[in-house]
Scaffold this active site. Sequence first.
Site, PDB file in Angstrom:
ATOM      1  N   GLY A 149       0.813  -1.200   0.000  1.00  0.00           N
ATOM      2  CA  GLY A 149       0.000   0.000   0.000  1.00  0.00           C
ATOM      3  C   GLY A 149       0.854   1.260   0.000  1.00  0.00           C
TER       4      GLY A 149
ATOM      5  N   ARG B 216       2.073   3.154   2.340  1.00  0.00           N
ATOM      6  CA  ARG B 216       3.243   3.157   3.232  1.00  0.00           C
ATOM      7  C   ARG B 216       4.362   2.300   2.666  1.00  0.00           C
ATOM      8  NH1 ARG B 216       5.759   0.400   7.351  1.00  0.00           N
ATOM      9  NH2 ARG B 216       6.643   1.684   9.008  1.00  0.00           N
ATOM     10  N   CYS B 217       4.002   1.131   2.112  1.00  0.00           N
ATOM     11  CA  CYS B 217       5.019   0.260   1.525  1.00  0.00           C
ATOM     12  C   CYS B 217       5.792   0.968   0.417  1.00  0.00           C
ATOM     13  CB  CYS B 217       4.373  -0.996   0.948  1.00  0.00           C
ATOM     14  SG  CYS B 217       3.700  -2.140   2.161  1.00  0.00           S
ATOM     15  N   MET B 218       5.125   1.869  -0.303  1.00  0.00           N
ATOM     16  CA  MET B 218       5.739   2.532  -1.446  1.00  0.00           C
ATOM     17  C   MET B 218       6.576   3.738  -1.053  1.00  0.00           C
ATOM     18  SD  MET B 218       2.833   2.386  -4.432  1.00  0.00           S
ATOM     19  CE  MET B 218       1.629   3.401  -3.554  1.00  0.00           C
TER      20      MET B 218
END
Length: 414
Positions: A401, A403-405
């Site tokens: 999502g 945050r992961c990116m």
Amino acid sequence: MVTAAVSSHTQPASFGVDSEVGALRAVMVHRPGPELDRLTPANAAGFLFAGVPDPARARDEHDAFTAALRDRGVEVLLLGDLLVEAIAHSGAARIQGIASAVHVGRLGARLAEELSRHLRGLPAPELGRILTAGITFDELPDIAVSAGGSLVRQMYTGAEFAIEPLPNLLYSRDSSFWVRERFAISSLARRARVREASLVDLIYAHHPRFMGARRAYESRVAPVEGGDVLLLAPGVVAVGVGERTTPAGAEALAESLLTDGLAHTVLAIPIERPGAFMHLGTMCTMVDVDAMVVHPAIRDGMSAFTIRSDDNGGVVASGARPFADAASDAMGIAGLRLIDPEIASATTSPGTWDDSSNTLAISPGVVVSYRHNADTNRRLVDAGVEIIEIDGAALDVGHGGPRCMSCPLARDPL
């Protein structure tokens, strides 16, 4: 292509992150490049993707994501641009990138030597493209191989990779993270992702923008991934322990952070459903100084081991407690608000991968979330959180999502 205004002559900014929710000032992301075009139905699972995303749509979605960040005053640094600039700036960076990509064990000594020589002569943009997108045996140049040719070159089929692509660079949180004024390079657990850390390490070591930046946690004895590290509050770091970060990795990170004074408390959180939750950041993310969105499948059973310094200069871990209690005590707040994301994620099989728990805070109470998580977004709004919605149907195919990116480089202190 959307590019970041980053010059190799830019003076270093003040980087540092002490929470998940302080106003976001600078972030490193990776715009999906030709490495995403390498994914096929046959190889997607090996590269940790649930399927084959539409590359053009993924790029459009990512451009909208970065535009939303810039609209809120966030400086967006593109990993691909930083990589090319570092290579152009430093011969050592070029050598480091090539050494990490060309493996004698796969190519054999003769072919590896010839390919390395060829790569050393390429312009920085072309070398940067190969280091991220890989190169197949069909695409290898007509480089000389001594004494009758390379058996490796002859036996591999043309479509196989001499240098593998890195489609997971999209999820830039995993390969590095910042704790206060220092950065840490992750030790990634999956073979398909190991080389990502070396490219990010190259950027921090050789790009002028990061001149003078200091490292935290230099141990590589056990896996620690940035997606498992949450900065709950200044001095309080949570580390997920599961399929990507091991207990030994969490303990080594805790010892480093406590010894260097970067944290006073580290909470080690067991991830009880490997496969359903890849990282701690897919289970929960901070949305305000005292609020967290937590997947309902793990909310009630979530626990934490508290690690602090002892009187002898070492560290000691206490027994497991309910996570909300341990976190509230460490953060010095009366209670941590836990907000459930959409119920569908808990009632369907593990791995629905809508990433409803994976939001990116750009300031206290303001987060970026995927538009397809409409129910979760309504719940967050009801809890007083402002939502910036982005499309992410293609971006989410790789299990990540907002945050992961995002690797936050600078946030305002809380």
